[in-house]
Write a protein that holds these residues in place. Sequence first.
Motif, PDB file in Angstrom:
ATOM      1  N   TRP A 196     -42.757  58.511  72.247  1.00 45.16           N
ATOM      2  CA  TRP A 196     -43.374  58.630  70.939  1.00 45.16           C
ATOM      3  C   TRP A 196     -42.879  59.829  70.136  1.00 45.16           C
ATOM      4  CZ3 TRP A 196     -49.305  57.882  72.325  1.00 45.16           C
ATOM      5  CH2 TRP A 196     -49.447  56.763  73.165  1.00 45.16           C
ATOM      6  N   CYS A 197     -41.774  60.431  70.546  1.00 41.51           N
ATOM      7  CA  CYS A 197     -41.365  61.665  69.862  1.00 41.51           C
ATOM      8  C   CYS A 197     -40.060  61.546  69.092  1.00 41.51           C
ATOM      9  CB  CYS A 197     -41.262  62.823  70.859  1.00 41.51           C
ATOM     10  SG  CYS A 197     -39.925  62.679  72.052  1.00 41.51           S
ATOM     11  N   ASN A 198     -39.226  60.553  69.424  1.00 37.27           N
ATOM     12  CA  ASN A 198     -37.932  60.467  68.764  1.00 37.27           C
ATOM     13  C   ASN A 198     -38.105  59.788  67.407  1.00 37.27           C
ATOM     14  OD1 ASN A 198     -35.201  59.156  68.099  1.00 37.27           O
ATOM     15  ND2 ASN A 198     -34.711  60.637  69.693  1.00 37.27           N
ATOM     16  N   VAL A 199     -37.887  60.525  66.369  1.00 41.70           N
ATOM     17  CA  VAL A 199     -38.183  60.058  65.014  1.00 41.70           C
ATOM     18  C   VAL A 199     -36.937  59.498  64.333  1.00 41.70           C
ATOM     19  CG1 VAL A 199     -38.954  60.765  62.722  1.00 41.70           C
ATOM     20  CG2 VAL A 199     -40.081  61.694  64.762  1.00 41.70           C
ATOM     21  N   HIS A 200     -35.861  60.297  64.328  1.00 40.90           N
ATOM     22  CA  HIS A 200     -34.668  59.970  63.550  1.00 40.90           C
ATOM     23  C   HIS A 200     -33.545  59.385  64.398  1.00 40.90           C
ATOM     24  CE1 HIS A 200     -36.568  62.287  60.368  1.00 40.90           C
ATOM     25  NE2 HIS A 200     -36.686  63.297  61.189  1.00 40.90           N
ATOM     26  N   GLY A 201     -33.826  59.096  65.661  1.00 44.27           N
ATOM     27  CA  GLY A 201     -32.797  58.583  66.549  1.00 44.27           C
ATOM     28  C   GLY A 201     -32.118  59.686  67.338  1.00 44.27           C
ATOM     29  N   HIS A 202     -31.459  59.278  68.398  1.00 48.79           N
ATOM     30  CA  HIS A 202     -30.722  60.214  69.247  1.00 48.79           C
ATOM     31  C   HIS A 202     -29.399  60.601  68.589  1.00 48.79           C
ATOM     32  CE1 HIS A 202     -33.440  59.418  72.658  1.00 48.79           C
ATOM     33  NE2 HIS A 202     -33.468  58.180  72.186  1.00 48.79           N
ATOM     34  N   ARG A 203     -28.976  61.838  68.828  1.00 50.01           N
ATOM     35  CA  ARG A 203     -27.695  62.348  68.334  1.00 50.01           C
ATOM     36  C   ARG A 203     -27.580  62.227  66.809  1.00 50.01           C
ATOM     37  NH1 ARG A 203     -23.246  59.454  71.924  1.00 50.01           N
ATOM     38  NH2 ARG A 203     -21.869  60.497  70.430  1.00 50.01           N
ATOM     39  N   HIS A 204     -28.643  62.588  66.110  1.00 45.79           N
ATOM     40  CA  HIS A 204     -28.555  62.578  64.657  1.00 45.79           C
ATOM     41  C   HIS A 204     -27.664  63.741  64.208  1.00 45.79           C
ATOM     42  CE1 HIS A 204     -29.438  62.717  60.414  1.00 45.79           C
ATOM     43  NE2 HIS A 204     -30.027  61.532  60.521  1.00 45.79           N
ATOM     44  N   PRO A 205     -26.647  63.491  63.390  1.00 41.03           N
ATOM     45  CA  PRO A 205     -25.677  64.544  63.039  1.00 41.03           C
ATOM     46  C   PRO A 205     -26.312  65.793  62.445  1.00 41.03           C
ATOM     47  CG  PRO A 205     -24.894  62.398  62.305  1.00 41.03           C
ATOM     48  CD  PRO A 205     -26.289  62.189  62.792  1.00 41.03           C
ATOM     49  N   LYS A 206     -27.330  65.640  61.608  1.00 40.80           N
ATOM     50  CA  LYS A 206     -27.933  66.806  60.955  1.00 40.80           C
ATOM     51  C   LYS A 206     -28.676  67.681  61.967  1.00 40.80           C
ATOM     52  CE  LYS A 206     -30.883  68.195  57.072  1.00 40.80           C
ATOM     53  NZ  LYS A 206     -29.847  68.852  56.245  1.00 40.80           N
ATOM     54  N   ILE A 207     -29.416  67.061  62.879  1.00 43.59           N
ATOM     55  CA  ILE A 207     -30.157  67.848  63.872  1.00 43.59           C
ATOM     56  C   ILE A 207     -29.189  68.449  64.884  1.00 43.59           C
ATOM     57  CG2 ILE A 207     -32.022  67.844  65.552  1.00 43.59           C
ATOM     58  CD1 ILE A 207     -33.255  65.487  64.088  1.00 43.59           C
ATOM     59  N   ASP A 208     -28.193  67.662  65.305  1.00 45.86           N
ATOM     60  CA  ASP A 208     -27.173  68.205  66.212  1.00 45.86           C
ATOM     61  C   ASP A 208     -26.521  69.450  65.615  1.00 45.86           C
ATOM     62  OD1 ASP A 208     -27.716  66.059  67.821  1.00 45.86           O
ATOM     63  OD2 ASP A 208     -25.763  65.098  67.616  1.00 45.86           O
TER      64      ASP A 208
END
Length: 448
Positions: A52-64
């Motif tokens: 229930w915690c992954n909001v924008h998907g895994h390996r999002h370029p901006k968060i990375d």
Amino acid sequence: MIDRSHHVGGSWHWQGFTQMAQYKKIVISEANGCWLTTDSGKRLFDGVASLWCNVHGHRHPKIDAAIRDQLDRVAHITTLGMSADVTEILASRIVEITPGDLSHVFFSSDGSSSVEAALKMALQYWHQRKDPRPKKTDYLALSLAYHGDTTGSVSLGGIKFFHQLFAPIVFTPVRGPLPCSYRLPDGVTPDAACDHYADEVESLLKQHHETLAAVVMEPLVQGAAGMITHPKGFLSRIRKLCDKYEVLLICDEVATGFGRTGRLFACNHESVTPDIMCLGKGLTGGYLPMAATVARPHVFDAFLAKTSESKQFFHGHTFGGNPLAAAAAIASIDLFTESNLVESIDAKASLLRSSLDPIQGHPHVGDIRGRSMMVGIELVQNRETKTAFDSADLFGQKVCQRATELGVWIRPLGDVVILMPPLIATDDDLKMVGKVVCQAIQEVVPSL
């Protein structure tokens, strides 16, 4: 670099809420967007958003990129007596996006810890405000409440299989009703449900308000209870009752926050500002452990005094406000504010619900409920009487096992099948999830 040459096997990793004697190991080696890849190469759709915690998907370029940039600055410092610039920025951003005058942010490492902080904060507040009320040491929690697994939050909990064993080491709250819209009390109609449950809470507040520090609740949806969905208007009624009886309101938005219910926070639906709000899970986009307990000015002000008076908040976490997690959280909040993600969620939720139409009339699907992208499908022995299956039959678990075989990773809560996909899931993703879940239910729970 981590040496990945050795096969991960055995039971060295003791996993939570998992019967290790029967666990069939699933090890994820990579993830991208909404998809996970196991060490054997199987692709699985992340149907519960990594709990229930992954909001924008895994390996999002901006968060990375935000985390990589922060690694070049500072990875961790204490927030006991100092702070990081990135943590200060995050605190201000949280104040900007949370409801009303919530304006003081205390950081910890996970949702349960944010609730622990809120409990202690509320207790100390009543001792230290200008007209102290030291008898206010109790809490009111709803039936089937779940607020985490540390000792204080377990004390609030009301789920038998999670919490009864630990009764000797916890406090006992005042137990409120279960404001369920599916199994209504005899004689209570859906239109009257809000009044009925609110009246029950008011009766308890009349009796206990002199010793109650706070009402603690998940707003709109009780997630771990099985996506129990409250009648509309119940949250705003509780806010008014807390004001009337001089009791703080603590809203646990660890699961419901950051877009899950179709608004940035569940409290936004009913224009409610709690005295204290607990955040976690989606705060960092599901990247790093971080939680926040956010208080209104009247709560914070009770802790201001000369150091010699010892009125500071007696609580703290080594990794509270961690700079790497803060960088991820800022990037995640940016993604919300720079896009129309929240505005798109209800349409996505409608598509997900419509994909479940093939099981709407299934004789053993009692209820499909939740708010927006929080969905629970309750399997029942008898649809008309709402009689539950014997828990030993494990139908919920078996449905989820079959869905995993078909390529969608989901977890049940008893016989409630939970769907909580990442908010960025595409229309095609959601149609696929619905199709797989329908197939799994139809195969595992036929018309018995």
